[in-house]
Design a protein around this motif. Structure first.
Motif, PDB file in Angstrom:
ATOM      1  N   UNK A  90       0.801  -1.228   0.000  1.00 60.95           N
ATOM      2  CA  UNK A  90       0.000   0.000   0.000  1.00 60.95           C
ATOM      3  C   UNK A  90       0.834   1.279   0.000  1.00 60.95           C
ATOM      4  N   UNK A  91       0.459   2.190  -0.885  1.00 59.52           N
ATOM      5  CA  UNK A  91       1.133   3.487  -0.953  1.00 59.52           C
ATOM      6  C   UNK A  91       0.893   4.297   0.308  1.00 59.52           C
ATOM      7  N   UNK A  92      -0.309   4.163   0.898  1.00 59.70           N
ATOM      8  CA  UNK A  92      -0.613   4.931   2.113  1.00 59.70           C
ATOM      9  C   UNK A  92       0.367   4.588   3.220  1.00 59.70           C
ATOM     10  N   UNK A  93       0.719   3.312   3.346  1.00 56.34           N
ATOM     11  CA  UNK A  93       1.667   2.897   4.382  1.00 56.34           C
ATOM     12  C   UNK A  93       3.083   3.369   4.072  1.00 56.34           C
ATOM     13  N   UNK A  94       3.419   3.416   2.788  1.00 53.40           N
ATOM     14  CA  UNK A  94       4.785   3.789   2.427  1.00 53.40           C
ATOM     15  C   UNK A  94       5.072   5.264   2.657  1.00 53.40           C
ATOM     16  N   UNK A  95       4.049   6.117   2.593  1.00 49.41           N
ATOM     17  CA  UNK A  95       4.300   7.552   2.780  1.00 49.41           C
ATOM     18  C   UNK A  95       4.070   8.007   4.211  1.00 49.41           C
ATOM     19  N   UNK A  96       3.429   7.183   5.024  1.00 49.37           N
ATOM     20  CA  UNK A  96       3.128   7.600   6.397  1.00 49.37           C
ATOM     21  C   UNK A  96       4.417   7.645   7.220  1.00 49.37           C
ATOM     22  N   UNK A  98       4.841   7.949  10.376  1.00 48.94           N
ATOM     23  CA  UNK A  98       4.749   7.449  11.747  1.00 48.94           C
ATOM     24  C   UNK A  98       4.169   6.032  11.812  1.00 48.94           C
ATOM     25  N   UNK A  99       4.028   5.384  10.669  1.00 53.12           N
ATOM     26  CA  UNK A  99       3.551   4.004  10.652  1.00 53.12           C
ATOM     27  C   UNK A  99       2.118   3.830  11.089  1.00 53.12           C
ATOM     28  N   UNK A 100       1.257   4.786  10.735  1.00 50.11           N
ATOM     29  CA  UNK A 100      -0.152   4.683  11.123  1.00 50.11           C
ATOM     30  C   UNK A 100      -0.907   3.655  10.286  1.00 50.11           C
ATOM     31  N   UNK A 114      -3.963   6.229  16.894  1.00 45.53           N
ATOM     32  CA  UNK A 114      -3.144   6.816  17.955  1.00 45.53           C
ATOM     33  C   UNK A 114      -1.777   7.290  17.459  1.00 45.53           C
ATOM     34  N   UNK A 115      -1.362   6.831  16.289  1.00 43.48           N
ATOM     35  CA  UNK A 115      -0.075   7.243  15.733  1.00 43.48           C
ATOM     36  C   UNK A 115      -0.184   8.424  14.772  1.00 43.48           C
ATOM     37  N   UNK A 116      -1.384   8.670  14.263  1.00 39.02           N
ATOM     38  CA  UNK A 116      -1.569   9.637  13.175  1.00 39.02           C
ATOM     39  C   UNK A 116      -1.243  11.055  13.630  1.00 39.02           C
ATOM     40  N   UNK A 117      -0.525  11.805  12.781  1.00 44.46           N
ATOM     41  CA  UNK A 117      -0.216  13.209  13.051  1.00 44.46           C
ATOM     42  C   UNK A 117      -1.023  14.143  12.154  1.00 44.46           C
ATOM     43  N   UNK A 118      -1.887  13.578  11.334  1.00 43.40           N
ATOM     44  CA  UNK A 118      -2.766  14.402  10.509  1.00 43.40           C
ATOM     45  C   UNK A 118      -2.128  15.016   9.286  1.00 43.40           C
ATOM     46  N   UNK A 119      -1.041  14.445   8.789  1.00 44.14           N
ATOM     47  CA  UNK A 119      -0.347  15.058   7.642  1.00 44.14           C
ATOM     48  C   UNK A 119      -1.122  14.889   6.338  1.00 44.14           C
ATOM     49  N   UNK A 239      13.002  13.633   4.731  1.00 37.07           N
ATOM     50  CA  UNK A 239      12.249  13.153   5.885  1.00 37.07           C
ATOM     51  C   UNK A 239      11.947  14.224   6.911  1.00 37.07           C
ATOM     52  N   UNK A 240      12.860  15.129   7.169  1.00 36.17           N
ATOM     53  CA  UNK A 240      12.628  16.169   8.171  1.00 36.17           C
ATOM     54  C   UNK A 240      11.515  17.106   7.731  1.00 36.17           C
ATOM     55  N   UNK A 241      11.559  17.527   6.476  1.00 33.61           N
ATOM     56  CA  UNK A 241      10.512  18.409   5.960  1.00 33.61           C
ATOM     57  C   UNK A 241       9.171  17.695   5.956  1.00 33.61           C
ATOM     58  N   UNK A 242       9.199  16.404   5.658  1.00 31.67           N
ATOM     59  CA  UNK A 242       7.978  15.603   5.621  1.00 31.67           C
ATOM     60  C   UNK A 242       7.259  15.650   6.963  1.00 31.67           C
ATOM     61  N   UNK A 243       8.010  15.417   8.036  1.00 33.22           N
ATOM     62  CA  UNK A 243       7.419  15.425   9.362  1.00 33.22           C
ATOM     63  C   UNK A 243       6.957  16.815   9.775  1.00 33.22           C
ATOM     64  N   UNK A 244       7.776  17.825   9.454  1.00 35.35           N
ATOM     65  CA  UNK A 244       7.442  19.194   9.841  1.00 35.35           C
ATOM     66  C   UNK A 244       6.159  19.665   9.169  1.00 35.35           C
ATOM     67  N   UNK A 245       6.062  19.423   7.871  1.00 40.01           N
ATOM     68  CA  UNK A 245       4.873  19.833   7.130  1.00 40.01           C
ATOM     69  C   UNK A 245       3.647  19.094   7.637  1.00 40.01           C
ATOM     70  N   UNK A 246       3.806  17.788   7.883  1.00 37.97           N
ATOM     71  CA  UNK A 246       2.683  17.011   8.387  1.00 37.97           C
ATOM     72  C   UNK A 246       2.174  17.528   9.710  1.00 37.97           C
ATOM     73  N   UNK A 247       3.087  17.794  10.637  1.00 44.20           N
ATOM     74  CA  UNK A 247       2.682  18.325  11.925  1.00 44.20           C
ATOM     75  C   UNK A 247       2.049  19.698  11.809  1.00 44.20           C
TER      76      UNK A 247
END
Length: 279
Positions: A90-96, A98-100, A114-119, A239-247
């Motif tokens: 699944x593509x959804x799992x590959x881009x997440x 935080x492993x949601x 419980x893992x989702x950050x809403x990105x 990866x850093x930008x990915x997390x920052x934008x998602x948050x």
């Protein structure tokens, strides 16, 4: 690891034969009941077909899409069950980040809230447009079909497959593919000679047979290559930008929805105080 090297032998799959679908929408009702999904107010929509509701949402995990067409000068209906495809990779799992999202060995792709950050990168990555966001809530989550994983892991069939009287079969993926190919060989004039989902996006746990061309029914053209290869190439460098934008997106969404909720509460209070009191 490539799709050829991975073991999907334990995966269960849906075989949906659209020549047998009567459009009763019992699967929609069963899905609502099992997942305890709220009803939603809808309007009749004929721009894309005659289905209702007009799209999957946080409250609708599956629906029957209607297609009208002409055959031998007569108007005919075709039906198509839309749901999460539960991709092998699944593509959804590959881009997440935080492993949601997680692909289970039984087949369903499940979501860990419980893992989702809403990105919401899962919504962008999914080639089938499946994950939906709870826009109506102050603290939203992603919603989608779970493949009734809580039932499947206990040896039961998904609610929609249990309810459907004719069109949905459920079992080991390799057996469902063999059955689909058997039907194609036995009735070559009944079906388009293709098992949709056997190879699309690297293979899915939902496969279809249809008497009409898939593009005419609204199926999206999808690469046969597993999509995580594409998504990883695009995301591994940032990866850093990915997390920052998602948050950041999650925080902005929460703030905006909180403002809307507070505004509605103030309007409701004002309406109550302005109502004339009875003698």
């Amino acid at each position: 690891m490539s799709a050829q090297m991975k073991d999907f032998s334990k995966n269960k799959a849906f075989l949906i034969d659209m020549t047998k679908c009567t459009g009763c929408r019992g699967c929609q009702v069963a899905c609502k009941q099992w997942n305890q999904l709220d009803a939603e107010q809808t309007e009749f929509f004929s721009g894309e077909g005659y289905q209702n509701p007009p799209a999957m949402s946080e409250k609708t995990f599956t629906r029957i899409k209607f297609r009208d067409y002409q055959k031998n000068g007569q108007n005919e209906f075709a039906f198509y069950k839309e749901m999460c495809m539960h991709c092998n990779e699944p593509a959804c799992a590959s881009v997440c980040p935080v492993g949601a999202f997680h692909k289970t060995e039984e087949g369903p792709v499940i979501y860990k809230a419980e893992r989702c950050i809403g990105c919401r990168f899962c919504m962008i990555a999914c080639p089938f447009g499946v994950p939906k966001y709870e826009w109506s809530k102050a603290l939203p989550l992603v919603k989608k079909c779970t493949g009734c994983y809580s039932r499947v892991k206990e040896g039961m069939k998904p609610a929609c497959a249990t309810t459907c009287p004719t069109a949905i079969s459920y079992g080991p993926r390799d057996e469902m593919i063999k059955e689909a190919e058997r039907r194609l060989a036995a009735h070559p004039n009944r079906y388009i000679q293709k098992v949709y989902g056997k190879d699309e996006a690297g293979g899915t746990s939902v496969i279809y047979l249809t008497p009409l061309p898939f593009d005419e029914l609204g199926f999206k053209p999808v690469t046969l290559r597993p999509l995580p290869g594409y998504t990883w190439q695009a995301l591994r460098l940032v990866p850093a930008a990915f997390l920052t934008v998602g948050g950041g997106l999650s925080a902005i969404s929460w703030i905006n929805h909180r403002k809307d909720r507070l505004k509605k509460e103030r309007e409701a209070q004002a309406a109550q105080t302005s109502e004339p009191k009875e003698d």
